[in-house]
Design a protein around this motif. Structure first.
Motif, mmCIF file in Angstrom:
data_model
loop_
_atom_site.group_PDB
_atom_site.id
_atom_site.type_symbol
_atom_site.label_atom_id
_atom_site.label_comp_id
_atom_site.label_asym_id
_atom_site.label_seq_id
_atom_site.Cartn_x
_atom_site.Cartn_y
_atom_site.Cartn_z
ATOM 1 N N CYS A 238 1.624 -1.348 -8.214
ATOM 2 C CA CYS A 238 1.905 -0.603 -6.765
ATOM 3 C C CYS A 238 3.424 -1.118 -6.198
ATOM 4 N N ARG A 244 4.588 3.067 -9.952
ATOM 5 C CA ARG A 244 3.387 3.302 -8.935
ATOM 6 C C ARG A 244 2.679 4.649 -9.042
ATOM 7 N N ASN A 267 -6.117 -4.621 1.287
ATOM 8 C CA ASN A 267 -5.071 -4.042 0.592
ATOM 9 C C ASN A 267 -5.081 -2.861 -0.354
ATOM 10 N N GLU A 271 -3.867 0.812 -0.403
ATOM 11 C CA GLU A 271 -2.899 1.383 -1.596
ATOM 12 C C GLU A 271 -3.542 2.649 -1.834
#
Length: 429
Positions: A238, A244, A267, A271
């Motif tokens: 990421c 990504r 987190n 994401e």
């Protein structure tokens, strides 16, 4: 001509020699021959066969490995491995079904030796070592190395013995509960598994045969550990702009979801929602319509739904909070005042019948008051954002909302916040 070299004169006959030897012990020649035959039969019963001797060697040499002396351990391992080579050369797995006295004696000694081997594995396992070697006065780093080397040597020896002499389907009754617990301990040793992968596969076969419950626990544990590794890889990808929005990142994300209840890393949830937002924005822009982004959007939306409906309150709340922050940040007057801005497209991921239904039906009535408050803020902001969206996006929002609209209207009768907001939104529609 003399037939025997008995040291007597040439005229002494064999019969006279036999008579003289028999008379010296008070037995006749016939009685003496009978005694020799009986002695020969009794000797046959007390003779030690090679397998029995090897079994005795194992029985006596294995306890010598309960030491930190590297010289003693080396010599003992050499003896054990040479003995095992001899055993394998002359003994077959049919030994365990052989009912002869010698075979039963060997099999019993082998089973006892395997039990001693289990105790040695537990003795040398690192779980018995002190956590802080510097502060410990009993053990030191050198002792830890010797224990580890002995543990690896015992593991290899056990693997060879089981593979060559103990068929998996016949292991019940041969492998004791003590040894099974030691084998179960060995398969969880990741360093040993990485160094000797074939050994782990072999031992798992015996665990599955003898205790399916333990095998299922191992499979579940291994799945969670692999998922944890994928979580780390996903979060790393990421951070790389080139990776990504790749399929590899999606694969890692999907594989990492299994272990979310264990590590609860917020987190990771953030994401997922950000990626879903970014993919939707690119997909609905004029230059990026492709099957690749369609697939990514569908998969990430499913993951967003899982986050919004997650049974862990902390994770569910964080998912709603992240969605709210994105909606408030992208549907703002400052962003809408810029004619070239496409920020509203970042909210496109939430303009979906399934996601809106989840928020309306379950989010607004969530048992956690904080989650319910976030869901309320999300719907209020969306319903008041007609002028902050394009006409096409607003119509798509209302169309996606139709499925949960009856529930939303029912909520409006209970919560006064929604009454005028829904009325104005439907009137403009």
């Amino acid at each position: 001509m003399r037939h025997r070299g008995d040291g007597r004169d040439g005229d002494t006959s064999a019969s006279s020699t036999g008579s003289s030897r028999a008379s010296s012990v008070g037995l006749s020649p016939a009685e003496n021959e009978q005694m020799d035959f009986e002695d020969m039969q009794s000797l046959q019963f007390i003779q030690m066969t090679i397998p029995q001797f090897c079994a005795l060697v194992l029985e006596k040499s294995l306890p010598l490995l309960k030491t930190n002396d590297d010289v003693m351990s080396t010599e003992a391992f050499n003896l054990l491995n040479h003995t095992l080579e001899i055993i394998v050369a002359i003994v077959t797995p049919e030994l365990w079904q052989d009912n002869t006295m010698a075979a039963r004696d060997c099999s019993e000694k082998f089973i006892e030796s395997l039990d001693v081997l289990a105790d040695l594995l537990k003795y040398h396992h690192h779980s018995n070592m002190p956590y802080d070697l510097e502060e410990s006065t009993v053990e030191g780093p050198s002792d830890l190395v010797q224990h580890r080397l002995a543990y690896i040597g015992l593991s290899v020896f056990l693997g060879k013995f089981l593979k060559l002499l103990v068929p998996t389907e016949k292991s019940r009754g041969i492998i004791s509960e003590n040894l099974l617990s030691a084998i179960n301990m060995m398969v969880y040793d990741e360093c040993l598994s990485n160094a000797l992968p074939d050994l782990q596969v072999l031992l798992l076969g015996y665990i599955k045969q003898l205790d399916e419950g333990r095998y299922n626990v191992y499979v579940s544990t291994a799945t969670i550990c692999q998922s944890l590794q994928k979580t780390c890889k996903f979060l790393t990808l990421c951070q790389e702009e080139a990776s990504r929005l790749s399929k590899d990142t999606l694969a890692m994300c999907e594989g990492a979801f299994i272990c979310l209840p264990y590590h609860r890393h917020l987190n990771y949830v953030t994401e997922i929602i950000k990626l879903c937002s970014d993919v939707s924005c690119l997909l609905h822009s004029r230059c990026s319509k492709s099957q690749h982004y369609e697939t990514l959007q569908n998969c990430y939306r499913k993951l967003v739904l899982k986050c919004l409906s997650h049974p862990v309150d902390k994770l569910r709340l964080h998912a709603y909070t992240t969605v709210l922050h994105i909606v408030q940040a992208q549907l703002s007057v400052s962003k809408a005042s810029d004619p070239s801005s496409t920020s509203c497209l970042k909210v496109k991921f939430i303009i979906n019948a399934d996601i809106l239904y989840e928020i309306v039906v379950f989010g607004l009535a969530d048992k956690d008051a904080k989650v319910a408050s976030c869901a309320t803020d999300i719907m209020c902001h969306l319903l008041k954002s007609q002028l902050l969206m394009s006409t096409e996006m607003w119509q798509a929002f209302l169309q996606s909302l139709m499925r949960g609209l009856p529930i939303l209207q029912n909520m409006a009768s209970v919560t006064s916040t929604f009454i005028w907001i829904i009325f104005r939104a439907l009137k403009r529609a």
